[in-house]
Design a protein around this motif. Structure first.
Motif, PDB file in Angstrom:
ATOM      1  N   LEU A 129       1.603  -8.355 -11.854  1.00  0.00           N
ATOM      2  CA  LEU A 129       1.332  -7.168 -11.046  1.00  0.00           C
ATOM      3  C   LEU A 129      -0.095  -6.703 -11.288  1.00  0.00           C
ATOM      4  O   LEU A 129      -0.540  -6.654 -12.431  1.00  0.00           O
ATOM      5  N   LYS A 130      -0.787  -6.343 -10.205  1.00  0.00           N
ATOM      6  CA  LYS A 130      -2.086  -5.682 -10.300  1.00  0.00           C
ATOM      7  C   LYS A 130      -1.903  -4.323  -9.638  1.00  0.00           C
ATOM      8  O   LYS A 130      -1.588  -4.232  -8.457  1.00  0.00           O
ATOM      9  N   VAL A 131      -2.093  -3.275 -10.427  1.00  0.00           N
ATOM     10  CA  VAL A 131      -1.802  -1.934  -9.968  1.00  0.00           C
ATOM     11  C   VAL A 131      -3.090  -1.127  -9.859  1.00  0.00           C
ATOM     12  O   VAL A 131      -3.908  -1.126 -10.779  1.00  0.00           O
ATOM     13  N   SER A 132      -3.254  -0.434  -8.735  1.00  0.00           N
ATOM     14  CA  SER A 132      -4.365   0.497  -8.573  1.00  0.00           C
ATOM     15  C   SER A 132      -3.800   1.800  -8.009  1.00  0.00           C
ATOM     16  O   SER A 132      -2.591   1.947  -7.869  1.00  0.00           O
ATOM     17  N   TYR A 133      -4.655   2.732  -7.689  1.00  0.00           N
ATOM     18  CA  TYR A 133      -4.227   4.069  -7.265  1.00  0.00           C
ATOM     19  C   TYR A 133      -3.185   4.030  -6.155  1.00  0.00           C
ATOM     20  O   TYR A 133      -2.131   4.657  -6.253  1.00  0.00           O
ATOM     21  N   ASN A 134      -3.476   3.298  -5.083  1.00  0.00           N
ATOM     22  CA  ASN A 134      -2.569   3.317  -3.943  1.00  0.00           C
ATOM     23  C   ASN A 134      -2.136   1.922  -3.488  1.00  0.00           C
ATOM     24  O   ASN A 134      -1.765   1.724  -2.343  1.00  0.00           O
ATOM     25  N   ARG A 135      -2.170   0.967  -4.416  1.00  0.00           N
ATOM     26  CA  ARG A 135      -1.778  -0.404  -4.089  1.00  0.00           C
ATOM     27  C   ARG A 135      -1.142  -1.083  -5.281  1.00  0.00           C
ATOM     28  O   ARG A 135      -1.454  -0.783  -6.430  1.00  0.00           O
ATOM     29  N   CYS A 136      -0.293  -2.053  -4.970  1.00  0.00           N
ATOM     30  CA  CYS A 136       0.259  -2.929  -5.998  1.00  0.00           C
ATOM     31  C   CYS A 136       0.307  -4.337  -5.426  1.00  0.00           C
ATOM     32  O   CYS A 136       0.874  -4.575  -4.357  1.00  0.00           O
ATOM     33  N   HIS A 137      -0.321  -5.242  -6.133  1.00  0.00           N
ATOM     34  CA  HIS A 137      -0.335  -6.649  -5.752  1.00  0.00           C
ATOM     35  C   HIS A 137       0.715  -7.354  -6.608  1.00  0.00           C
ATOM     36  O   HIS A 137       0.684  -7.266  -7.832  1.00  0.00           O
ATOM     37  N   SER A 139       0.840  -1.201   0.000  1.00  0.00           N
ATOM     38  CA  SER A 139       0.000   0.000   0.000  1.00  0.00           C
ATOM     39  C   SER A 139       0.873   1.249   0.000  1.00  0.00           C
ATOM     40  O   SER A 139       1.944   1.273   0.619  1.00  0.00           O
ATOM     41  N   PHE A 140       0.363   2.299  -0.663  1.00  0.00           N
ATOM     42  CA  PHE A 140       1.094   3.550  -0.810  1.00  0.00           C
ATOM     43  C   PHE A 140       0.161   4.734  -0.552  1.00  0.00           C
ATOM     44  O   PHE A 140      -1.051   4.575  -0.489  1.00  0.00           O
ATOM     45  N   VAL A 141       0.735   5.918  -0.445  1.00  0.00           N
ATOM     46  CA  VAL A 141      -0.031   7.122  -0.168  1.00  0.00           C
ATOM     47  C   VAL A 141      -0.791   7.595  -1.400  1.00  0.00           C
ATOM     48  O   VAL A 141      -1.906   8.092  -1.296  1.00  0.00           O
ATOM     49  N   ASN A 142      -0.191   7.436  -2.580  1.00  0.00           N
ATOM     50  CA  ASN A 142      -0.812   7.984  -3.785  1.00  0.00           C
ATOM     51  C   ASN A 142      -0.347   7.215  -5.025  1.00  0.00           C
ATOM     52  O   ASN A 142       0.476   6.300  -4.930  1.00  0.00           O
TER      53      ASN A 142
END
Length: 112
Positions: free
Chosen positions: A77-85, A50-53
């Motif tokens: 990799l699955k990337v979204s706004y504030n996460r990377c799986h 998880s990330f801030v932005n």
């Protein structure tokens, strides 16, 4: 947990094989936050960061891409706004190998 420098591995010179169930459990105990998922040839290790932005997420994704390129071992990799799986497995052995755990530790080291 002790941190050791992570040197580039040349996996082409080392035969890869799927880890046994006992080896998987042992390795998972040494890699914080990583979980086993799937079964059979689709078994993998995975972790969500998880990330801030979005900017921080993409910086992480680019760093993971560099690791993947250097190690010649590429995660899903699955990337979204504030996460990377991040999901590793070794397709050519039909399971999880030592390479997956080595790469997982390298990814974790990005945020250490």
């Amino acid at each position: 947990m002790t941190t050791t420098p992570l040197k580039q591995q040349d996996w082409s010179t080392q035969p890869r094989r799927a880890l046994s169930a006992t080896q998987l459990v042992s390795q998972l105990a040494q890699t914080e936050g990583w979980q086993l998922s799937g079964d059979g040839a689709d078994v993998a290790i995975e972790k969500t960061y998880s990330f801030v932005n979005y900017y921080e997420t993409m910086a992480f994704v680019n760093a993971v891409a560099l690791i993947a390129h250097q190690q010649d071992h590429h995660p899903d990799l699955k990337v979204s706004y504030n996460r990377c799986h991040v999901r590793f497995n070794t397709h050519d052995v039909g399971g999880v190998s030592a390479t997956d755990f080595d790469c997982a530790r390298r990814v974790d080291a990005l945020l250490a």
